[in-house]
Enzyme design. Sequence first.
Site, PDB file in Angstrom:
ATOM      1  N   SER A  52       0.800  -1.222   0.000  1.00  0.00           N
ATOM      2  CA  SER A  52       0.000   0.000   0.000  1.00  0.00           C
ATOM      3  C   SER A  52       0.833   1.272   0.000  1.00  0.00           C
ATOM      4  O   SER A  52       0.359   2.328  -0.439  1.00  0.00           O
ATOM      5  CB  SER A  52      -0.952   0.000   1.207  1.00  0.00           C
ATOM      6  OG  SER A  52      -0.237  -0.169   2.414  1.00  0.00           O
ATOM      7  N   HIS A 277      -0.210   6.358   6.295  1.00  0.00           N
ATOM      8  CA  HIS A 277       0.291   6.158   4.932  1.00  0.00           C
ATOM      9  C   HIS A 277       0.656   7.503   4.309  1.00  0.00           C
ATOM     10  O   HIS A 277       0.162   8.553   4.729  1.00  0.00           O
ATOM     11  CB  HIS A 277      -0.762   5.475   4.064  1.00  0.00           C
ATOM     12  CG  HIS A 277      -0.811   3.997   4.230  1.00  0.00           C
ATOM     13  ND1 HIS A 277      -1.317   3.394   5.362  1.00  0.00           N
ATOM     14  CD2 HIS A 277      -0.432   2.981   3.408  1.00  0.00           C
ATOM     15  CE1 HIS A 277      -1.245   2.078   5.233  1.00  0.00           C
ATOM     16  NE2 HIS A 277      -0.703   1.805   4.063  1.00  0.00           N
TER      17      HIS A 277
END
Length: 299
Positions: A52, A277
């Site tokens: 990811s 993230h």
Amino acid sequence: MARERRPARRRAAAVAAVLGGCVLAAAGMAPPAGAQPGGHGRTAAYVALGDSYTSGPGIPGQVDAGCARSDHNYPSLVAAERRTSAFTDVSCGGATTAEMWRAQGGNPPQLDALDRHTDLVTVQIGGNDVGFGSIIGTCARLAAQDPAGNPCERAYRAFGHDGLALAVLRTAPKVDRVLRAVRARAPHARVLVVGYPDLLPDDGSGCFPQVPFAAGDFPYLRDTEKRLNRMLRLVAGVNRAEYVDTYGPTAGHDMCQAPADRWIEPLRPAAPAAPAHPNARGEAAMARAVLGRLERGRG
């Protein structure tokens, strides 16, 4: 079969031993034989592999819901800058090294994207093998027990060793196997192993409750990420691949920074991105790091 598996086991043990003993110095790795200078020349066939942190979940525009893949992730930015004529991005949120060989939902095995015509490969993998998601959940849950202490570190060291250091060590032969498979399928490709960006303050300070970890666990988790990146650098060197440092270029833009300054979103993102993230600026920073590595040429 036992005779066939023995060399693989020996190599995995050797990689782990090298990492555990810190015998190799990443800065001293010799460049691959026949290395050629880099530059912004045209890249004929570029394949991006990864998890990811590569795919860019939540970052507009999302082009693959199953893998949470953005068209503004760092591979897409690199491909545009390199004027790539054939670009394949098979990065997928949640991928471990196992997904290099097996399908992940509608995403086929990532290694299937490679062939003898591939001339550039980026690989960013290993974070989910170590357990990024579960580590964050565990440390956030334990923080309430001792907000000023280091309850997460104590939990991972409860059995007389550092469980996260052991997880990194156990991931090393898995990454090694991935890189050997990449080389076998794309023997002429330039292979770049992309490290993970700076998630927490490099000075070890904390920012509870923005990032809900106990104060003493921030430096422990910072050091764990550095250990993971150090392992990736060393395994890249063993396999004559190039390592791309994304930690250094993103230092000071971690989850604890103000929204205007951070390139990694905290557990409650303020910008379009997944929790913990990179946001679009973080992906752009990683793209610059990859392009800088390509500019310098191999070695």
